[in-house]
Design a protein around this motif. Structure first.
Motif, PDB file in Angstrom:
ATOM      1  N   GLU B  47       6.993  -2.978   1.900  1.00 41.21           N
ATOM      2  CA  GLU B  47       5.809  -2.377   1.275  1.00 41.21           C
ATOM      3  C   GLU B  47       5.259  -3.268   0.164  1.00 41.21           C
ATOM      4  OE1 GLU B  47       4.176   0.135   2.275  1.00 41.21           O
ATOM      5  OE2 GLU B  47       5.575   1.110   3.641  1.00 41.21           O
ATOM      6  N   ASN B  51       1.729  -5.454  -0.166  1.00 41.83           N
ATOM      7  CA  ASN B  51       0.789  -5.309  -1.291  1.00 41.83           C
ATOM      8  C   ASN B  51       0.467  -6.669  -1.905  1.00 41.83           C
ATOM      9  OD1 ASN B  51       0.674  -2.585  -0.988  1.00 41.83           O
ATOM     10  ND2 ASN B  51       1.897  -2.078  -2.793  1.00 41.83           N
ATOM     11  N   HIS B  55      -3.343  -6.848  -1.283  1.00 43.33           N
ATOM     12  CA  HIS B  55      -4.081  -6.499  -2.504  1.00 43.33           C
ATOM     13  C   HIS B  55      -4.068  -7.640  -3.511  1.00 43.33           C
ATOM     14  CE1 HIS B  55      -4.208  -2.495  -0.913  1.00 43.33           C
ATOM     15  NE2 HIS B  55      -2.904  -2.327  -1.000  1.00 43.33           N
ATOM     16  N   GLY B 105       2.941   2.809  -0.511  1.00 48.44           N
ATOM     17  CA  GLY B 105       3.738   1.608  -0.752  1.00 48.44           C
ATOM     18  C   GLY B 105       4.385   1.576  -2.123  1.00 48.44           C
TER      19      GLY B 105
HETATM   20 MG   LIG Z   1       0.740  -0.860   0.137  1.00 51.34          MG
END
Ligand SMILES: [Mg+2]
Ligand SMILES: Nc1ncnc2c1ncn2[C@@H]1O[C@H](COP(=O)(O)OP(=O)(O)O)[C@@H](O)[C@H]1O
Lengths: 128, 134
Positions: B47, B51, B55, B105
């Motif tokens: 997770e 990210n 992100h 996440g």
């Molecule tokens: Mg995530």
């Protein structure tokens, strides 16, 4: 390109996920399955995840997306063989896999698909 | 606390997420984590790695075996120089996503780890550290 094989068994499709899936492979599987459901007029999809050592929210979302796409194409989805450690982890992760049918193994999953198919009482070919 | 071993892996492509999972699994097995604990920590790592990539625009993870006089564990530090997170409370809320994820996440990784620490500054980046003890 690397792909996850999709097997046709009568009116059902069988997918065995055998690799630690990277994201692109998961998305390809989603597309391939949609194509195959349409092409073979499949009425059910069985996804065997017994070799998956981990399901994160990405794979969880993929399974959910496959199930909803299949539903729109008039096919049922059953996910089978989830390892107990994976199931325990999913609960703590907060992923409920709502709307996804599960069964213990391929045999039970097939039985569930067959039952659903019989209950719907449709014919295999609605062209006639 | 002593650090017995460390390794840094970059997270720039989706394949790297798979490599991070495999490295965390390997260390969890080496430390004698039971199967459930292995799976929990690998899932948390997956997770956070995603990210970092999705992100944070890519970054790295630092993997350490840490030891106190009482216990041994694995510490993972995910780092990126991406956009950062303006509202950490919101980001840590179950189901919150700024994209099209499931929003599980960060909150999930926190639950799946024994220790969880996050630092983030908008415009600077994000750093998340998790520990799982044997
Ligand atoms: Mg995530
Ligand atoms: N490394 C990061 N850099 C920037 N923003 C992040 C980072 N990690 C998480 N976030 C933010 O926190 C939100 C929640 O993250 P998460 O719980 O993993 O959900 P998801 O990834 O499904 O969106 C993300 O949607 C994103 O806005």
């Amino acid at each position: 390109m690397e792909r996850i094989p999709i097997l046709k068994m009568g009116v059902f499709l069988l997918v065995t996920i055998q690799v630690d899936m990277h994201d692109r492979l998961a998305l390809t599987l989603q597309d391939d399955l949609t194509d195959q459901i349409v092409k073979h007029r499949a009425r059910g999809v069985l996804i065997d995840i017994s070799t998956l050592e981990m399901v994160d929210s990405f794979i969880g979302r993929m399974l959910g997306t496959i199930a909803s796409m299949a539903r729109l194409l008039d096919a049922d989805t059953v996910v089978v063989g989830m390892q107990p450690s994976v199931a325990i982890t999913l609960v703590e992760l907060g992923l409920s896999l709502k709307g996804i049918r599960t069964a213990l193994d391929v045999e039970k999953g097939m039985a569930a698909l067959q039952l659903a198919f019989a209950e719907r009482g449709d014919t295999q070919d609605d062209d006639s | 606390m002593t650090i017995r071993k460390c390794e840094t892996m970059s997270i720039v492509t989706a394949e790297h997420i798979v490599l991070v999972r495999q490295a965390v699994r390997k260390q969890s097995v080496a430390l004698g984590f039971n199967l459930v604990d292995q799976t929990k920590f690998v899932t948390a790592a997956s997770e956070l790695a995603r990210n970092t990539l999705d992100h944070g625009g890519g970054g790295s993870v630092h993997l350490e075996i840490v030891e106190t006089d009482r216990r041994t564990g694995i510490r993972l530090t995910f780092e990126d120089q991406g956009p950062g997170i303006a509202n950490l409370d919101l980001a840590l809320t179950d189901g919150y996503t700024s994209g099209n994820g499931m929003g599980l996440g960060l909150s999930g990784a926190r639950r799946l780890s024994n220790e969880f620490e996050i630092w983030s500054e908008p415009g600077k980046g994000t750093r998340v550290t998790i520990v799982r003890w044997k």
